[in-house]
Motif scaffolding. Structure first.
Motif, PDB file in Angstrom:
ATOM      1  N   PHE A 140     -16.681  -4.417  -0.647  1.00  0.00           N
ATOM      2  CA  PHE A 140     -15.686  -4.709   0.397  1.00  0.00           C
ATOM      3  C   PHE A 140     -14.284  -4.776  -0.237  1.00  0.00           C
ATOM      4  CE2 PHE A 140     -13.260  -7.523   3.172  1.00  0.00           C
ATOM      5  CZ  PHE A 140     -13.549  -7.016   4.419  1.00  0.00           C
ATOM      6  N   GLY A 141     -14.182  -5.453  -1.375  1.00  0.00           N
ATOM      7  CA  GLY A 141     -12.887  -5.569  -2.072  1.00  0.00           C
ATOM      8  C   GLY A 141     -12.383  -4.208  -2.525  1.00  0.00           C
ATOM      9  N   SER A 142     -13.312  -3.372  -2.991  1.00  0.00           N
ATOM     10  CA  SER A 142     -12.932  -2.046  -3.455  1.00  0.00           C
ATOM     11  C   SER A 142     -12.405  -1.185  -2.300  1.00  0.00           C
ATOM     12  CB  SER A 142     -14.169  -1.410  -4.105  1.00  0.00           C
ATOM     13  OG  SER A 142     -13.899  -0.108  -4.463  1.00  0.00           O
ATOM     14  N   SER A 143     -13.093  -1.267  -1.144  1.00  0.00           N
ATOM     15  CA  SER A 143     -12.603  -0.518   0.030  1.00  0.00           C
ATOM     16  C   SER A 143     -11.238  -1.046   0.456  1.00  0.00           C
ATOM     17  CB  SER A 143     -13.541  -0.691   1.227  1.00  0.00           C
ATOM     18  OG  SER A 143     -14.811  -0.277   0.909  1.00  0.00           O
ATOM     19  N   HIS A 144     -11.072  -2.362   0.390  1.00  0.00           N
ATOM     20  CA  HIS A 144      -9.806  -2.968   0.817  1.00  0.00           C
ATOM     21  C   HIS A 144      -8.632  -2.408   0.006  1.00  0.00           C
ATOM     22  CE1 HIS A 144      -6.896  -5.959   2.041  1.00  0.00           C
ATOM     23  NE2 HIS A 144      -6.705  -6.290   0.782  1.00  0.00           N
ATOM     24  N   ILE A 145      -8.788  -2.317  -1.306  1.00  0.00           N
ATOM     25  CA  ILE A 145      -7.649  -1.817  -2.084  1.00  0.00           C
ATOM     26  C   ILE A 145      -7.436  -0.314  -1.829  1.00  0.00           C
ATOM     27  CG2 ILE A 145      -7.729  -3.626  -3.852  1.00  0.00           C
ATOM     28  CD1 ILE A 145      -8.888  -1.694  -5.809  1.00  0.00           C
ATOM     29  N   SER A 146      -8.522   0.418  -1.562  1.00  0.00           N
ATOM     30  CA  SER A 146      -8.351   1.851  -1.225  1.00  0.00           C
ATOM     31  C   SER A 146      -7.563   2.007   0.074  1.00  0.00           C
ATOM     32  CB  SER A 146      -9.704   2.539  -1.066  1.00  0.00           C
ATOM     33  OG  SER A 146     -10.401   2.483  -2.261  1.00  0.00           O
ATOM     34  N   HIS A 147      -7.856   1.153   1.066  1.00  0.00           N
ATOM     35  CA  HIS A 147      -7.118   1.241   2.334  1.00  0.00           C
ATOM     36  C   HIS A 147      -5.622   1.000   2.113  1.00  0.00           C
ATOM     37  CE1 HIS A 147     -11.117  -0.060   4.304  1.00  0.00           C
ATOM     38  NE2 HIS A 147     -11.040   1.232   4.233  1.00  0.00           N
ATOM     39  N   GLU A 148      -5.307   0.014   1.267  1.00  0.00           N
ATOM     40  CA  GLU A 148      -3.885  -0.251   0.989  1.00  0.00           C
ATOM     41  C   GLU A 148      -3.242   0.974   0.334  1.00  0.00           C
ATOM     42  OE1 GLU A 148      -4.266  -5.094   0.314  1.00  0.00           O
ATOM     43  OE2 GLU A 148      -4.076  -3.773  -1.423  1.00  0.00           O
ATOM     44  N   GLU A 149      -3.997   1.632  -0.552  1.00  0.00           N
ATOM     45  CA  GLU A 149      -3.432   2.777  -1.281  1.00  0.00           C
ATOM     46  C   GLU A 149      -3.239   3.993  -0.374  1.00  0.00           C
ATOM     47  OE1 GLU A 149      -6.097   3.254  -4.544  1.00  0.00           O
ATOM     48  OE2 GLU A 149      -5.340   1.455  -5.529  1.00  0.00           O
ATOM     49  N   VAL A 150      -4.101   4.120   0.632  1.00  0.00           N
ATOM     50  CA  VAL A 150      -3.999   5.286   1.522  1.00  0.00           C
ATOM     51  C   VAL A 150      -2.971   5.036   2.628  1.00  0.00           C
ATOM     52  CG1 VAL A 150      -5.259   6.666   3.233  1.00  0.00           C
ATOM     53  CG2 VAL A 150      -6.347   6.071   1.059  1.00  0.00           C
ATOM     54  N   HIS A 151      -2.960   3.835   3.187  1.00  0.00           N
ATOM     55  CA  HIS A 151      -2.191   3.610   4.420  1.00  0.00           C
ATOM     56  C   HIS A 151      -0.905   2.801   4.234  1.00  0.00           C
ATOM     57  CE1 HIS A 151      -5.327   5.370   6.919  1.00  0.00           C
ATOM     58  NE2 HIS A 151      -6.204   4.718   6.187  1.00  0.00           N
ATOM     59  N   ILE A 152      -0.766   2.076   3.133  1.00  0.00           N
ATOM     60  CA  ILE A 152       0.433   1.230   2.973  1.00  0.00           C
ATOM     61  C   ILE A 152       1.326   1.745   1.829  1.00  0.00           C
ATOM     62  CG2 ILE A 152       1.291  -1.117   2.562  1.00  0.00           C
ATOM     63  CD1 ILE A 152      -1.348  -2.177   3.702  1.00  0.00           C
ATOM     64  N   HIS A 153       0.761   1.930   0.642  1.00  0.00           N
ATOM     65  CA  HIS A 153       1.596   2.277  -0.503  1.00  0.00           C
ATOM     66  C   HIS A 153       2.377   3.592  -0.326  1.00  0.00           C
ATOM     67  CE1 HIS A 153      -0.799  -0.555  -3.417  1.00  0.00           C
ATOM     68  NE2 HIS A 153      -0.405  -1.151  -2.318  1.00  0.00           N
ATOM     69  N   PRO A 154       1.719   4.671   0.163  1.00  0.00           N
ATOM     70  CA  PRO A 154       2.506   5.914   0.309  1.00  0.00           C
ATOM     71  C   PRO A 154       3.675   5.762   1.290  1.00  0.00           C
ATOM     72  CG  PRO A 154       0.145   6.368   0.478  1.00  0.00           C
ATOM     73  CD  PRO A 154       0.300   4.877   0.514  1.00  0.00           C
ATOM     74  N   ALA A 155       3.473   4.961   2.349  1.00  0.00           N
ATOM     75  CA  ALA A 155       4.563   4.753   3.317  1.00  0.00           C
ATOM     76  C   ALA A 155       5.725   4.023   2.642  1.00  0.00           C
ATOM     77  CB  ALA A 155       4.039   3.944   4.511  1.00  0.00           C
ATOM     78  N   ILE A 156       5.415   3.051   1.803  1.00  0.00           N
ATOM     79  CA  ILE A 156       6.479   2.336   1.072  1.00  0.00           C
ATOM     80  C   ILE A 156       7.197   3.304   0.131  1.00  0.00           C
ATOM     81  CG2 ILE A 156       6.952   0.540  -0.644  1.00  0.00           C
ATOM     82  CD1 ILE A 156       4.576  -1.036   0.493  1.00  0.00           C
ATOM     83  N   GLU A 157       6.410   4.091  -0.601  1.00  0.00           N
ATOM     84  CA  GLU A 157       7.002   5.002  -1.601  1.00  0.00           C
ATOM     85  C   GLU A 157       7.970   6.004  -0.969  1.00  0.00           C
ATOM     86  OE1 GLU A 157       6.490   5.427  -5.072  1.00  0.00           O
ATOM     87  OE2 GLU A 157       5.469   3.489  -5.136  1.00  0.00           O
ATOM     88  N   LEU A 158       7.678   6.407   0.281  1.00  0.00           N
ATOM     89  CA  LEU A 158       8.571   7.359   0.954  1.00  0.00           C
ATOM     90  C   LEU A 158       9.965   6.770   1.156  1.00  0.00           C
ATOM     91  CD1 LEU A 158       6.416   9.055   3.753  1.00  0.00           C
ATOM     92  CD2 LEU A 158       7.504  10.153   1.775  1.00  0.00           C
ATOM     93  N   ARG A 159      10.010   5.450   1.372  1.00  0.00           N
ATOM     94  CA  ARG A 159      11.319   4.813   1.627  1.00  0.00           C
ATOM     95  C   ARG A 159      11.881   4.095   0.402  1.00  0.00           C
ATOM     96  NH1 ARG A 159      10.557   2.733   7.929  1.00  0.00           N
ATOM     97  NH2 ARG A 159       9.659   4.716   8.621  1.00  0.00           N
ATOM     98  N   ALA A 160      10.987   3.758  -0.537  1.00  0.00           N
ATOM     99  CA  ALA A 160      11.431   3.054  -1.748  1.00  0.00           C
ATOM    100  C   ALA A 160      10.614   3.577  -2.930  1.00  0.00           C
ATOM    101  CB  ALA A 160      11.251   1.549  -1.586  1.00  0.00           C
ATOM    102  N   PRO A 161      11.021   4.736  -3.509  1.00  0.00           N
ATOM    103  CA  PRO A 161      10.237   5.353  -4.586  1.00  0.00           C
ATOM    104  C   PRO A 161       9.976   4.378  -5.740  1.00  0.00           C
ATOM    105  CG  PRO A 161      11.943   6.843  -3.832  1.00  0.00           C
ATOM    106  CD  PRO A 161      12.193   5.533  -3.138  1.00  0.00           C
TER     107      PRO A 161
END
Ligand SMILES: [Fe+2]
Length: 240
Positions: A61-82
């Protein structure tokens, strides 16, 4: 980081949406309960099958949780704040390394002779405690530094959309497992907010299944009736 700095780095939500709050409460509760369970186990005598299976499931469950953050949250942040998520990404890589080590240790415990199990059980208990200590610091950073960044870069509608993308990517069984961890871990008001949104926006049978299979079995009678009563009264929930 000293304690004063810890406290000072906690931003007020000021009414903004905190997408980490519920799921991180769920993880902390489940991780603490697992640590206590590991501590109470007689590894040399007890049947370890269900304990080790539940531990594997929680790590997954923890492993899936961090994957979700990497797919859905981190790339969106990187687009606005590299490069803004570089530190968090390193922490996730370290988590993955720890998941692998814990998996190996679980396998060793499972396959070991009974006379070796007490020593190996102690090793598993300590390794797991060190892992969740790191994870607590990591989740703290997400709910303080990274939330401040998210609130600066995105409006609440965009944050809800990211969360909906994560929830929408889950197969039904995993979504139900997440609700079973989350509902008992949060406050009465938070439960009402979470489930009123679902009542308003999800298909009726999905909402009813969550009440029956996630809320009822995980809450005490008083909490469940408080939730049911308040949801009956809830009429209008904004859709973001
Ligand atoms: Fe994370």
């Amino acid at each position: 980081m000293n304690h004063t700095h810890f406290v000072q780095s906690i931003p007020d939500t000021l009414g903004r949406y905190d997408m980490y709050a519920n799921i991180h409460k769920a993880l902390r509760k489940a991780q603490c309960e697992m640590l206590i369970r590991l501590g109470q186990t007689d590894f040399a005598r007890d049947d370890l099958a269900s304990l080790l299976e539940d531990l594997r499931e929680l790590l997954s469950f923890g492993s899936s949780h961090i994957s979700h953050e990497e797919v859905h949250i981190h790339p969106a942040i990187e687009l606005r704040a590299p490069a803004a998520t570089t530190d968090l990404q390193h922490q996730h890589d370290s988590h993955r390394h720890n998941f692998r080590l814990l998996e190996e240790l679980i396998n060793v415990v499972q396959e070991s002779a009974p006379e070796r199990r007490e020593a190996l059980g102690r090793r598993l208990y300590l390794a797991y405690s060190a892992f969740i200590a790191h994870d607590f610091e990591h989740m703290f950073e997400e709910e303080t530094l990274n939330n401040a960044r998210l609130w600066e870069l995105f409006d609440d509608g965009e944050l809800h959309a990211m969360e909906r993308a994560i929830v929408g990517s889950l197969p039904p069984q995993k979504a139900m497992a997440a609700m079973r961890l989350m509902i008992p871990a949060i406050s009465r008001d938070e439960r009402v907010r979470l489930l009123a949104g679902m009542k308003e926006n999800a298909p009726k049978e999905v909402f009813e299944a969550v009440m029956e299979h996630a809320a009822r079995p995980t809450l005490c009678r008083e909490d469940f009736s408080n939730l049911s009563r308040r949801l009956m009264l809830t009429q209008c929930v904004p859709v973001y």
